[in-house]
Design a protein around this motif. Structure first.
Motif, short mmCIF file in Angstrom:
data_model
loop_
_atom_site.label_atom_id
_atom_site.label_comp_id
_atom_site.label_asym_id
_atom_site.label_seq_id
_atom_site.Cartn_x
_atom_site.Cartn_y
_atom_site.Cartn_z
N UNK A 29 -18.18 -19.46 0.83
CA UNK A 29 -19.46 -18.95 0.50
C UNK A 29 -20.30 -20.17 0.27
N UNK A 30 -21.58 -20.24 0.81
CA UNK A 30 -22.36 -21.32 0.71
C UNK A 30 -23.71 -20.86 0.99
N UNK A 31 -24.56 -22.11 0.34
CA UNK A 31 -26.10 -21.72 0.60
C UNK A 31 -26.88 -22.60 1.59
N UNK A 32 -27.61 -21.97 2.32
CA UNK A 32 -28.27 -22.68 3.27
C UNK A 32 -29.83 -22.60 2.87
N UNK A 33 -30.29 -23.60 2.40
CA UNK A 33 -31.77 -23.64 1.51
C UNK A 33 -32.62 -24.05 2.24
N UNK A 34 -32.40 -24.78 3.61
CA UNK A 34 -33.61 -25.22 4.17
C UNK A 34 -33.39 -25.04 5.80
N UNK A 35 -34.58 -25.30 6.52
CA UNK A 35 -34.23 -25.06 8.10
C UNK A 35 -33.56 -26.61 8.22
N UNK A 36 -32.32 -26.39 8.69
CA UNK A 36 -31.29 -27.48 9.14
C UNK A 36 -30.20 -27.08 9.79
N UNK A 37 -29.41 -28.14 10.40
CA UNK A 37 -28.12 -27.42 11.24
C UNK A 37 -27.05 -27.63 9.97
N UNK A 38 -26.59 -26.38 9.66
CA UNK A 38 -25.19 -26.37 9.03
C UNK A 38 -24.18 -26.28 9.73
N UNK A 39 -23.39 -27.15 9.42
CA UNK A 39 -22.04 -26.92 10.24
C UNK A 39 -20.76 -26.86 9.19
N UNK A 40 -20.27 -25.86 9.01
CA UNK A 40 -19.13 -25.37 8.21
C UNK A 40 -17.68 -25.53 8.83
N UNK A 41 -17.03 -26.44 8.88
CA UNK A 41 -15.75 -26.63 9.54
C UNK A 41 -14.54 -26.27 8.58
N UNK A 42 -13.50 -25.60 9.18
CA UNK A 42 -12.38 -25.37 8.49
C UNK A 42 -11.11 -26.13 9.07
N UNK A 43 -10.41 -27.04 8.21
CA UNK A 43 -9.12 -27.74 8.57
C UNK A 43 -8.13 -26.64 7.81
N UNK A 44 -7.27 -26.06 9.00
CA UNK A 44 -6.51 -25.20 8.33
C UNK A 44 -4.88 -25.62 8.78
N UNK A 45 -3.95 -25.24 7.90
CA UNK A 45 -2.61 -25.50 7.98
C UNK A 45 -1.92 -24.10 7.30
N UNK A 46 -0.67 -24.00 7.59
CA UNK A 46 -0.03 -22.61 7.12
C UNK A 46 0.03 -22.55 5.63
#
Length: 117
Positions: free
Chosen positions: A91-108
């Motif tokens: 869960x996150x907030x996008x507060x202004x017009x911009x590129x938001x990139x939310x990556x996920x680094x995943x392991x078991x």
């Protein structure tokens, strides 16, 4: 500049992009959680389209839900049952017009995320 949202999921246990991982986007308003879109990651661990494109961008609170358990159950390095991780909400907030990139680094057995570029 208009805002938009992207993601990238990397399988750090296997050292490759997480292909075929389902990602859902929700908009959060108070106690309400509205589903906006469901996408699946491609061979590069990205979605074929922006998760939230410029023409749909509205500042606010959002949640990306990564279906890690389904992906990990099919990944070569994770033949464990039941999986430790299942659904990973971010869960996150996008507060202004911009590129938001939310990556996920995943392991078991763990994951991390951050605001990328």
């Amino acid at each position: 500049m208009a805002g938009y949202l992207t993601t990238h999921v990397l399988d750090t246990a296997c050292g490759r992009p997480a292909e075929g991982l389902k990602v859902e986007l929700y908009r959060i308003e108070g106690d309400e959680r509205a589903h906006l879109k469901t996408l699946v990651t491609n061979r590069d661990g990205r979605t074929d389209e922006q998760i939230l494109p410029e023409d749909s961008f509205v500042p606010g609170v959002y949640e990306l839900v990564f279906h890690a358990g389904d992906y990990l159950a099919t990944a070569e390095a994770s033949a464990r049952s039941p999986q430790f991780l299942d659904v990973v909400p971010v869960r996150f907030c996008m507060s202004e017009a911009s590129h938001y990139h939310v990556p996920l680094l995943l392991s078991p057995f763990g994951y991390s995320t951050y605001r990328g570029s």
